[in-house]
Design an enzyme around this catalytic site. Structure first.
Site, mmCIF file in Angstrom:
data_model
loop_
_atom_site.group_PDB
_atom_site.id
_atom_site.type_symbol
_atom_site.label_atom_id
_atom_site.label_comp_id
_atom_site.label_asym_id
_atom_site.label_seq_id
_atom_site.Cartn_x
_atom_site.Cartn_y
_atom_site.Cartn_z
ATOM 1 N N ASP A 263 1.281 -4.499 -6.843
ATOM 2 C CA ASP A 263 1.800 -3.133 -6.700
ATOM 3 C C ASP A 263 0.852 -2.210 -5.952
ATOM 4 O OD1 ASP A 263 3.997 -3.982 -8.239
ATOM 5 O OD2 ASP A 263 2.925 -3.528 -10.086
ATOM 6 N N ASN B 186 9.905 -11.662 -9.164
ATOM 7 C CA ASN B 186 8.910 -10.983 -9.991
ATOM 8 C C ASN B 186 8.289 -9.835 -9.187
ATOM 9 O OD1 ASN B 186 7.796 -12.930 -8.306
ATOM 10 N ND2 ASN B 186 6.219 -13.602 -9.729
ATOM 11 N N SER C 3 -3.585 5.324 2.998
ATOM 12 C CA SER C 3 -2.239 5.827 2.742
ATOM 13 C C SER C 3 -2.325 7.001 1.781
ATOM 14 C CB SER C 3 -1.399 4.689 2.159
ATOM 15 O OG SER C 3 -0.140 5.169 1.763
ATOM 16 N N THR D 90 0.279 -15.217 -12.329
ATOM 17 C CA THR D 90 1.609 -15.717 -12.006
ATOM 18 C C THR D 90 1.488 -17.219 -11.701
ATOM 19 O OG1 THR D 90 3.629 -15.262 -10.768
ATOM 20 C CG2 THR D 90 1.544 -15.136 -9.522
ATOM 21 N N GLN E 214 2.762 -10.354 -5.284
ATOM 22 C CA GLN E 214 1.756 -10.429 -6.345
ATOM 23 C C GLN E 214 0.385 -10.101 -5.723
ATOM 24 O OE1 GLN E 214 4.254 -13.330 -6.374
ATOM 25 N NE2 GLN E 214 5.232 -11.618 -7.356
ATOM 26 N N GLY F 120 8.228 -6.566 -6.661
ATOM 27 C CA GLY F 120 9.050 -5.400 -6.371
ATOM 28 C C GLY F 120 8.318 -4.607 -5.314
ATOM 29 N N HIS F 121 8.859 -4.567 -4.117
ATOM 30 C CA HIS F 121 8.173 -3.898 -3.007
ATOM 31 C C HIS F 121 8.986 -2.673 -2.593
ATOM 32 C CE1 HIS F 121 5.903 -7.832 -1.812
ATOM 33 N NE2 HIS F 121 5.708 -7.462 -3.048
ATOM 34 N N ARG G 224 2.590 1.060 -16.058
ATOM 35 C CA ARG G 224 1.450 0.222 -15.638
ATOM 36 C C ARG G 224 0.167 0.718 -16.287
ATOM 37 N NH1 ARG G 224 3.394 0.912 -9.489
ATOM 38 N NH2 ARG G 224 5.009 -0.675 -9.430
ATOM 39 N N LYS H 279 2.011 -2.958 -0.844
ATOM 40 C CA LYS H 279 2.168 -3.928 0.263
ATOM 41 C C LYS H 279 3.453 -3.669 1.044
ATOM 42 C CE LYS H 279 1.945 -7.213 -2.877
ATOM 43 N NZ LYS H 279 1.546 -6.454 -4.086
ATOM 44 N N ARG I 249 8.270 -32.165 -9.522
ATOM 45 C CA ARG I 249 9.196 -32.873 -8.615
ATOM 46 C C ARG I 249 10.589 -33.041 -9.215
ATOM 47 N NH1 ARG I 249 4.769 -37.129 -8.712
ATOM 48 N NH2 ARG I 249 4.843 -36.139 -10.743
HETATM 49 P P1 GDP Z 1 3.933 -3.475 -3.776
HETATM 50 O O1 GDP Z 1 4.479 -4.352 -4.848
HETATM 51 O O2 GDP Z 1 2.523 -3.810 -3.433
HETATM 52 O O3 GDP Z 1 4.805 -3.408 -2.558
HETATM 53 O O4 GDP Z 1 3.904 -2.002 -4.395
HETATM 54 P P2 GDP Z 1 5.084 -1.283 -5.258
HETATM 55 O O5 GDP Z 1 6.161 -0.893 -4.336
HETATM 56 O O6 GDP Z 1 5.426 -2.102 -6.453
HETATM 57 O O7 GDP Z 1 4.304 -0.032 -5.838
HETATM 58 C C1 GDP Z 1 3.714 0.912 -5.010
HETATM 59 C C2 GDP Z 1 4.322 2.294 -5.354
HETATM 60 O O8 GDP Z 1 3.515 3.304 -4.784
HETATM 61 C C3 GDP Z 1 5.699 2.491 -4.740
HETATM 62 O O9 GDP Z 1 6.425 3.360 -5.579
HETATM 63 C C4 GDP Z 1 5.407 3.154 -3.409
HETATM 64 O O10 GDP Z 1 6.484 3.944 -2.922
HETATM 65 C C5 GDP Z 1 4.236 4.027 -3.780
HETATM 66 N N1 GDP Z 1 3.239 4.254 -2.717
HETATM 67 C C6 GDP Z 1 2.809 3.424 -1.743
HETATM 68 N N2 GDP Z 1 1.791 3.990 -1.048
HETATM 69 C C7 GDP Z 1 1.584 5.201 -1.614
HETATM 70 C C8 GDP Z 1 0.632 6.255 -1.379
HETATM 71 O O11 GDP Z 1 -0.234 6.174 -0.506
HETATM 72 N N3 GDP Z 1 0.713 7.340 -2.204
HETATM 73 C C9 GDP Z 1 1.634 7.460 -3.194
HETATM 74 N N4 GDP Z 1 1.633 8.551 -3.941
HETATM 75 N N5 GDP Z 1 2.543 6.485 -3.446
HETATM 76 C C10 GDP Z 1 2.497 5.376 -2.667
HETATM 77 P P1 IMO Z 2 4.253 -7.290 -6.495
HETATM 78 O O1 IMO Z 2 4.551 -8.214 -5.357
HETATM 79 C C1 IMO Z 2 2.491 -6.714 -10.458
HETATM 80 C C2 IMO Z 2 2.583 -10.128 -13.188
HETATM 81 C C3 IMO Z 2 3.417 -9.921 -14.421
HETATM 82 C C4 IMO Z 2 2.639 -10.755 -15.416
HETATM 83 C C5 IMO Z 2 2.183 -11.943 -14.571
HETATM 84 C C6 IMO Z 2 3.078 -13.179 -14.713
HETATM 85 O O2 IMO Z 2 5.278 -6.251 -6.714
HETATM 86 O O3 IMO Z 2 2.864 -6.754 -6.398
HETATM 87 P P2 IMO Z 2 5.487 -13.764 -13.752
HETATM 88 O O4 IMO Z 2 6.822 -13.120 -14.007
HETATM 89 O O5 IMO Z 2 5.078 -13.791 -12.334
HETATM 90 O O6 IMO Z 2 5.370 -15.114 -14.401
HETATM 91 O O7 IMO Z 2 4.428 -12.817 -14.557
HETATM 92 O O8 IMO Z 2 2.206 -11.511 -13.233
HETATM 93 N N1 IMO Z 2 3.279 -9.897 -11.898
HETATM 94 C C7 IMO Z 2 3.132 -8.789 -11.167
HETATM 95 N N2 IMO Z 2 2.454 -7.650 -11.422
HETATM 96 N N3 IMO Z 2 3.133 -6.867 -9.273
HETATM 97 C C8 IMO Z 2 3.811 -8.002 -9.005
HETATM 98 O O9 IMO Z 2 4.363 -8.247 -7.800
HETATM 99 C C9 IMO Z 2 3.854 -9.021 -9.986
HETATM 100 N N4 IMO Z 2 4.427 -10.234 -10.052
HETATM 101 C C10 IMO Z 2 4.055 -10.774 -11.215
HETATM 102 O O10 IMO Z 2 3.483 -8.567 -14.790
HETATM 103 O O11 IMO Z 2 1.490 -10.059 -15.820
HETATM 104 MG MG MG Z 3 5.387 -4.222 -6.730
#
Ligand code: GDP
Ligand code: IMO
Ligand code: MG
Length: 435
Positions: free
Chosen positions: A14, A39, A418, A205, A190, A41-42, A310, A17, A144
């Protein structure tokens, strides 16, 4: 000239990315999602619209680009179909010119989801999995006994029929793009500290989301990669269980807070304004829980996939240096710098204390890591709203100093900073253009 760029998570996920992929996509021809499943969420923010992608690469809103889901992923067919349908409802046409899927990616089946249910399975609960069947699907792959998606689409279900036209030999296609001089981004999911080999096992994970896994997960050799960039928040978060040396407050305190939707509702009320003002005051005392909660509220730190609050903490240099080593990072992207506003003092964890000894290498033994107490270096913070800064020079001096200190302590340059979720809140540092 950089044409192939891996974007990898440097912490526990999170880091933003999705936002960075979207911001870089204008200059790229294709993007490959290589590991994990839904798993992930981007989040991608385009003008007034917020998209949350779980499997679909974060370049999908750009016209004329190829989005690739490659062999290292595990795919829940229904989830992928509903993601495609949501995009179609928003006016996107999804054909094999825009989205392709590797025939050798593995399928998440109903039994995998049933097994990985944190409410009924004590192991999933302990790890804090997302409950999406990720672990069991990878288990079957390694054993497998899994079902590849190329095999799954031979069936007669609605999702099989919908996905079939998108199934391709993606490794050959990606290598062909690279050989033809196209610009290709590799979208990590992840993060390094969740890597099954290099992360905080067993709280990880079930795949290799670091740079090595991205190569295997896409079928591209290491000599074809020009640059590897790690995305890090200006602080750190973790969702799910496991040790977290710089955590502010406890996991239990975080879990007892309001849900993301309750917070959203509260946000516009007068009561929230008052609570927020007193939270800022408390966060500027030695109340660590208040500091963590302020980061969570200012950063809106709730899981994109599960909505879970979180866990939050100060930036961990020990862990970041480890991530730089494991991935061979060329540079760092620092996101969410804006979230550090309102702190009179910001902290960097420069070492751990374990059993009375100072440790600067990230411990691989989970029992050691569980005992790690952070040793901090403090720096003066800033009150300014930096969300409209367009250059390094426009950032407050203390924010500039914080970034310089991060570079110095991590030993790698920062390429992008950012300061908000939108595309135009992305500062590319002078001379550090990535593509
Ligand atoms: P990812 O899994 O690495 O793609 O990240 P997520 O989307 O799960 O979580 C990042 C969160 O931070 C999202 O709600 C984005 O919209 C937000 N975000 C990303 N960059 C910035 C930033 O520079 N500032 C703020 N305030 N929010 C950001
Ligand atoms: P992005 O791509 C944050 C964490 C779960 C748990 C562990 C194992 O959005 O950064 P799983 O369901 O993969 O077996 O869970 O990994 N986890 C993440 N935490 N961002 C993610 O993806 C994650 N994908 C898995 O919360 O601790
Ligand atoms: Mg995420």
């Amino acid at each position: 000239m950089v044409r192939t760029l891996i974007i990898v998570g440097g912490q526990w996920g999170d880091e933003g990315k999705g936002k960075i992929i979207d911001a870089l996509m204008e200059k790229a021809d294709a993007v490959v999602r290589c590991t994990g499943g839904n798993n992930a969420g981007h989040t991608v923010v385009v003008d007034d619209t917020t998209y949350k992608f779980h499997l679909i690469p974060s370049g999908i809103t750009h016209e004329g680009k190829l989005n690739i889901i490659s062999n290292g992923t595990v795919i829940d067919p229904d989830v992928l179909c509903s993601e495609i349908e949501t995009l179609e409802k928003s006016g996107f046409t999804i054909t094999d010119e825009k989205l392709i899927i590797s025939s050798t990616a593995h399928t998440i089946l109903e039994k995998h989801k049933k097994e990985d249910n944190p409410t009924t399975n004590a192991h999933s609960k302990k790890i804090g999995t997302t409950g999406r069947g990720i672990g069991p699907a990878y288990c079957d792959k390694i054993n497998r006994s899994g079902v590849r998606i190329g095999e799954f689409v031979q069936g007669s279900s609605d999702s099989a029929k919908k996905l079939k036209p998108l199934i391709k030999d993606t490794a050959t296609i990606v290598n062909g793009l690279i050989d033809n001089g196209k610009t290709v981004l590799f979208e990590g999911a992840q993060a390094t500290l969740l890597d099954i080999d290099h992360g905080t096992y067993p709280y990880v994970t079930s795949s290799n989301p670091s740079a090595g896994g991205i190569l295997t997960g896409s079928g591209v050799g290491p000599t074809k990669i020009d640059s590897v960039v790690g995305v890090f928040k200006a602080y750190i978060t973790r969702v799910g269980g496991g040790p977290f040396a710089t955590e502010l407050g406890t996991d239990e305190q975080t879990k007892s807070e309001e849900s993301a939707s309750q917070l959203k509702e509260k946000r516009s009320s007068e009561e929230y304004e008052k609570e927020f003002t007193s939270l800022i005051a408390a966060a500027n005392t030695d109340d660590e829980y208040a500091q963590g909660r302020l980061l969570r509220m200012q950063g809106y730190e709730y899981g994109t996939t599960t909505n879970r609050p979180r866990r939050t903490g100060w930036f961990d240099i020990v862990a970041a240096k480890y991530a730089a080593m494991i991935n061979g990072l060329s540079s760092m992207v620092i996101t969410k710098l804006d979230v550090l506003s309102n702190f009179k003092e910001v902290k960097l964890c420069v070492a751990y204390e374990i059993d009375g000894k100072k440790v600067t290498d990230f411990p691989l033994d989970i029992a050691q890591l569980e005992k790690a107490k952070p040793i901090y270096e403090s720096m003066p913070g800033w009150d300014d709203d930096i969300t409209s800064a367009k250059s390094f020079a426009e950032l407050p001096k203390n924010a500039q100093n914080y970034l310089k200190k991060l570079e110095e302590l991590c030993g790698i340059p920062i390429s992008i900073v950012s300061v908000g979720p939108a595309r135009d809140q992305t500062i590319v540092l002078d001379g550090k253009t990535l593509l």
